[in-house]
Design a protein around this motif. Structure first.
Motif, PDB file in Angstrom:
ATOM      1  N   LYS A  41       0.824  -1.207   0.000  1.00 51.00           N
ATOM      2  CA  LYS A  41       0.000   0.000   0.000  1.00 51.00           C
ATOM      3  C   LYS A  41       0.862   1.263   0.000  1.00 51.00           C
ATOM      4  O   LYS A  41       0.497   2.273  -0.604  1.00 51.00           O
ATOM      5  CB  LYS A  41      -0.932  -0.015   1.205  1.00 51.00           C
ATOM      6  CG  LYS A  41      -2.122  -0.950   1.030  1.00 51.00           C
ATOM      7  CD  LYS A  41      -2.967  -0.524  -0.153  1.00 51.00           C
ATOM      8  CE  LYS A  41      -4.157  -1.403  -0.392  1.00 51.00           C
ATOM      9  NZ  LYS A  41      -4.957  -0.959  -1.577  1.00 51.00           N
ATOM     10  N   LEU A  42       2.010   1.200   0.674  1.00 45.36           N
ATOM     11  CA  LEU A  42       2.935   2.334   0.635  1.00 45.36           C
ATOM     12  C   LEU A  42       3.431   2.547  -0.795  1.00 45.36           C
ATOM     13  O   LEU A  42       3.499   3.685  -1.280  1.00 45.36           O
ATOM     14  CB  LEU A  42       4.112   2.090   1.573  1.00 45.36           C
ATOM     15  CG  LEU A  42       5.229   3.138   1.545  1.00 45.36           C
ATOM     16  CD1 LEU A  42       4.706   4.501   1.992  1.00 45.36           C
ATOM     17  CD2 LEU A  42       6.404   2.708   2.424  1.00 45.36           C
ATOM     18  N   HIS A  43       3.756   1.464  -1.471  1.00 47.14           N
ATOM     19  CA  HIS A  43       4.220   1.552  -2.857  1.00 47.14           C
ATOM     20  C   HIS A  43       3.176   2.221  -3.742  1.00 47.14           C
ATOM     21  O   HIS A  43       3.491   3.150  -4.505  1.00 47.14           O
ATOM     22  CB  HIS A  43       4.543   0.145  -3.375  1.00 47.14           C
ATOM     23  CG  HIS A  43       4.518   0.035  -4.865  1.00 47.14           C
ATOM     24  ND1 HIS A  43       3.822  -0.958  -5.532  1.00 47.14           N
ATOM     25  CD2 HIS A  43       5.083   0.800  -5.844  1.00 47.14           C
ATOM     26  CE1 HIS A  43       3.968  -0.812  -6.827  1.00 47.14           C
ATOM     27  NE2 HIS A  43       4.731   0.237  -7.047  1.00 47.14           N
ATOM     28  N   HIS A  44       1.947   1.793  -3.638  1.00 47.54           N
ATOM     29  CA  HIS A  44       0.897   2.354  -4.491  1.00 47.54           C
ATOM     30  C   HIS A  44       0.656   3.830  -4.171  1.00 47.54           C
ATOM     31  O   HIS A  44       0.435   4.645  -5.078  1.00 47.54           O
ATOM     32  CB  HIS A  44      -0.387   1.551  -4.340  1.00 47.54           C
ATOM     33  CG  HIS A  44      -0.306   0.173  -4.925  1.00 47.54           C
ATOM     34  ND1 HIS A  44       0.001  -0.056  -6.257  1.00 47.54           N
ATOM     35  CD2 HIS A  44      -0.477  -1.051  -4.369  1.00 47.54           C
ATOM     36  CE1 HIS A  44       0.017  -1.362  -6.496  1.00 47.54           C
ATOM     37  NE2 HIS A  44      -0.269  -1.989  -5.371  1.00 47.54           N
ATOM     38  N   GLY A  52       2.295  12.215   1.377  1.00 52.37           N
ATOM     39  CA  GLY A  52       1.967  12.518   2.770  1.00 52.37           C
ATOM     40  C   GLY A  52       1.048  11.493   3.395  1.00 52.37           C
ATOM     41  O   GLY A  52       1.351  10.928   4.452  1.00 52.37           O
ATOM     42  N   SER A  53      -0.079  11.227   2.751  1.00 52.29           N
ATOM     43  CA  SER A  53      -1.042  10.267   3.304  1.00 52.29           C
ATOM     44  C   SER A  53      -0.485   8.853   3.296  1.00 52.29           C
ATOM     45  O   SER A  53      -0.750   8.061   4.210  1.00 52.29           O
ATOM     46  CB  SER A  53      -2.355  10.318   2.507  1.00 52.29           C
ATOM     47  OG  SER A  53      -2.125   9.991   1.139  1.00 52.29           O
ATOM     48  N   GLY A  54       0.310   8.532   2.275  1.00 50.63           N
ATOM     49  CA  GLY A  54       0.867   7.184   2.195  1.00 50.63           C
ATOM     50  C   GLY A  54       1.871   6.909   3.294  1.00 50.63           C
ATOM     51  O   GLY A  54       1.814   5.856   3.936  1.00 50.63           O
ATOM     52  N   VAL A  55       2.792   7.844   3.523  1.00 50.69           N
ATOM     53  CA  VAL A  55       3.798   7.665   4.567  1.00 50.69           C
ATOM     54  C   VAL A  55       3.142   7.645   5.940  1.00 50.69           C
ATOM     55  O   VAL A  55       3.481   6.810   6.794  1.00 50.69           O
ATOM     56  CB  VAL A  55       4.865   8.770   4.483  1.00 50.69           C
ATOM     57  CG1 VAL A  55       5.809   8.698   5.686  1.00 50.69           C
ATOM     58  CG2 VAL A  55       5.655   8.641   3.189  1.00 50.69           C
ATOM     59  N   LEU A  56       2.192   8.554   6.181  1.00 49.42           N
ATOM     60  CA  LEU A  56       1.512   8.582   7.473  1.00 49.42           C
ATOM     61  C   LEU A  56       0.761   7.279   7.720  1.00 49.42           C
ATOM     62  O   LEU A  56       0.878   6.684   8.801  1.00 49.42           O
ATOM     63  CB  LEU A  56       0.544   9.766   7.530  1.00 49.42           C
ATOM     64  CG  LEU A  56      -0.289   9.874   8.810  1.00 49.42           C
ATOM     65  CD1 LEU A  56       0.616  10.065  10.031  1.00 49.42           C
ATOM     66  CD2 LEU A  56      -1.308  11.009   8.693  1.00 49.42           C
ATOM     67  N   GLY A  57       0.007   6.822   6.739  1.00 46.98           N
ATOM     68  CA  GLY A  57      -0.730   5.570   6.898  1.00 46.98           C
ATOM     69  C   GLY A  57       0.203   4.402   7.158  1.00 46.98           C
ATOM     70  O   GLY A  57      -0.089   3.535   7.993  1.00 46.98           O
ATOM     71  N   TYR A  58       1.329   4.375   6.451  1.00 46.62           N
ATOM     72  CA  TYR A  58       2.291   3.289   6.625  1.00 46.62           C
ATOM     73  C   TYR A  58       2.857   3.280   8.043  1.00 46.62           C
ATOM     74  O   TYR A  58       2.931   2.226   8.684  1.00 46.62           O
ATOM     75  CB  TYR A  58       3.419   3.444   5.609  1.00 46.62           C
ATOM     76  CG  TYR A  58       4.537   2.438   5.766  1.00 46.62           C
ATOM     77  CD1 TYR A  58       4.362   1.116   5.379  1.00 46.62           C
ATOM     78  CD2 TYR A  58       5.777   2.818   6.299  1.00 46.62           C
ATOM     79  CE1 TYR A  58       5.390   0.189   5.514  1.00 46.62           C
ATOM     80  CE2 TYR A  58       6.798   1.905   6.430  1.00 46.62           C
ATOM     81  CZ  TYR A  58       6.607   0.581   6.042  1.00 46.62           C
ATOM     82  OH  TYR A  58       7.613  -0.334   6.184  1.00 46.62           O
TER      83      TYR A  58
END
Length: 386
Positions: A41-44, A52-58
Motif C-alpha cells: 500500500k505504501l508503494h501504491h 503525505g497520506s501514504g507515509v503517514l498511513g504506513y
C-alpha cells in the motif's frame, strides 16, 4: 514434546542454548502478510504521488504490526512454557495478526482503522491472558505481571474509544494511544524486571529483520517480474534489479555485523534498543516499496517526479543506517565506523539528486561495507601483533 499444562514460572535470563522455538517462528511468519500488505500500500500511494497520506498511513499501520510482535517476543523470552494453554493463546494472537492484515487496505484506501483495531485488540487481550497466567504462578514478579495486564487492558479500551473520535482528531488520538502503549512496559517493569534473555531477544529481533528485508526483496522481484512479463526487458531494468539486491544485501550485512546482546545490560538500554527497532523494521520494509517505485518510474507508469521516486528509496535506506548506527554501532565506539554510518546516510540522501539514485545508493553501501570489513581486519591485525 509439549505438555498439557505447566505452571508459568519465569525462565532464567542466563539459560544456556536459549533459541527461538518453532512456535515463535510460526508467529513471525504470520506477520509476513501484514508487513507485505503495508509495504504494498505504501508503494501504491507513493507511485500515485500521495506521499503525505501514504507515509503517514504506513507509519501508523506499522506501529500496530510492530507493537503486537514486540510484546509477544519479550513475554515469550521470559515465560515461554510451551504447554497447551500457551500454544492456544498464541494461536489467538496469530488470528489477530491475520485480521489486522486484512484491515490494512481499508486503512490506506478509506482511512478506516476499524478492522485493524479489532485484530490489534484481539492480539493484545490474548497477551492479557498470558500476563494473568504469569501473575498467578510467579510470586516474585506478580506485581509486574499484574501491571502489564491492567495497563494493556486499559489501553485497549482507549483504542476502541478512539474509533469514535472525529476525523480531525484521528492522528492526535492515535499518537496519545501510542504513548500510552509505550508507557505500559516502562511502568510495569518498575515493579520488578521480567527475566527476558538477552541472546534470545537479539536473535528474535534478527529474525524479524530478515523477514522485513525478505519482503523488500520479494516486492522488488515482483515488480521487475511484472515488467519483464509485459515485455519491458532492458539493461536499465536489469541493472536496477542488481542494484536493489546489493542494497538489501548490504543492509543485512551492516545490521548483523554488530552483535547486540551485550548492549542489553540495563532496562533503560534494553528499552531504547527494543523501541528503536520500530524504525529499523519500518525502514527496511519500506525499501522494497521504494524499489518498486523506482521500477514504476523507469517504466513511466508512476505519477511522481524523479526526485520523489529517488526519495522513496534513499530516505528509508538513510533512516536504516542512522538508526542501526545509534542502536548498535555508536555504543560499541569502533573507530572510523563512528562517523562512517552517518556520513553514508548523508551521501545516500545526496545521491537522490543524481540520474540513477538507486544505483548510487548501492555504491555508497558497498563502500560502507568495505570500510567496515577493512576496519575489522585492521583491528584483528593489531590484536594479533600485540
Amino acid at each position: 514434546m509439549t505438555t498439557l499444562y505447566r505452571r508459568m514460572t519465569a525462565r532464567r535470563s542466563d539459560e544456556d542454548h536459549r533459541a527461538a522455538t518453532p512456535l515463535e517462528l510460526l508467529f513471525d511468519l504470520s506477520f509476513v502478510v501484514a508487513v507485505a500488505s503495508a509495504a504494498a500500500k505504501l508503494h501504491h500511494a507513493l507511485a500515485e504521488d500521495h506521499i503525505g497520506s501514504g507515509v503517514l498511513g504506513y507509519l501508523l499501520v506499522f506501529f500496530a504490526i510492530w507493537w503486537g510482535w514486540l510484546n509477544f517476543t519479550w513475554f515469550a523470552s521470559a515465560y515461554d512454557t510451551d504447554d497447551v494453554p500457551y500454544r492456544l493463546t498464541t494461536l489467538v494472537q496469530v488470528g489477530g495478526v491475520l485480521v489486522l492484515a486484512a484491515g490494512v487496505p481499508r486503512a490506506f484506501d478509506h482511512s478506516d482503522y476499524t478492522v485493524i483495531t479489532i485484530g490489534y485488540v484481539v492480539m493484545r487481550l490474548a497477551m492479557v491472558a498470558q500476563w494473568l497466567r504469569a501473575a498467578s504462578a510467579d510470586a516474585e514478579r506478580r506485581a509486574c505481571a499484574r501491571r502489564y495486564a491492567v495497563g494493556i487492558t486499559v489501553v485497549q479500551v482507549g483504542w476502541v474509544a478512539r474509533l469514535l473520535l472525529p476525523d480531525e482528531l484521528f492522528v492526535a488520538g492515535f499518537l496519545v494511544m501510542v504513548v500510552a502503549e509505550l508507557a505500559v512496559p516502562v511502568w510495569a517493569e518498575r515493579a520488578g524486571r521480567t527475566t527476558w534473555h538477552p541472546h534470545h531477544v537479539v536473535e528474535r529481533y534478527g529474525l524479524f529483520t530478515l523477514i522485513v528485508l525478505g519482503e523488500s526483496i520479494l516486492a522488488a522481484t515482483g515488480a521487475i517480474g511484472a515488467a519483464l512479463d509485459a515485455g519491458h526487458a532492458s539493461f536499465a531494468l536489469i541493472s536496477l534489479a542488481v542494484a536493489g539486491l546489493v542494497i538489501v544485501f548490504a543492509m543485512w550485512w551492516l545490521y548483523f555485523d554488530y552483535p547486540a546482546h551485550h548492549l542489553l545490560e540495563t532496562s533503560a538500554r534494553a528499552f531504547a534498543w527494543g523501541y528503536g527497532h520500530y524504525l529499523v523494521f519500518a525502514s527496511a520494509a519500506a525499501v522494497g516499496a521504494g524499489l518498486e517505485v523506482a521500477v514504476d518510474h523507469d517504466l513511466h507508469v508512476a505519477h511522481l517526479p524523479a526526485l520523489g521516486a529517488g526519495l522513496a528509496t534513499t530516505v528509508p535506506v538513510a533512516v536504516f543506517l542512522v538508526v542501526v548506527w545509534l542502536l548498535q554501532v555508536r555504543p560499541a565506539r569502533r573507530g572510523a565506523e563512528l562517523w562512517a554510518f552517518p556520513t553514508a546516510a548523508v551521501l545516500v540522501l545526496a545521491v537522490t539528486f543524481t540520474p540513477a539514485p538507486v544505483h548510487a545508493v548501492a555504491i555508497v553501501l558497498v563502500a560502507l561495507v568495505a570500510l567496515v570489513v577493512s576496519g575489522r581486519r585492521a583491528t584483528a591485525g593489531a590484536i594479533s601483533s600485540t
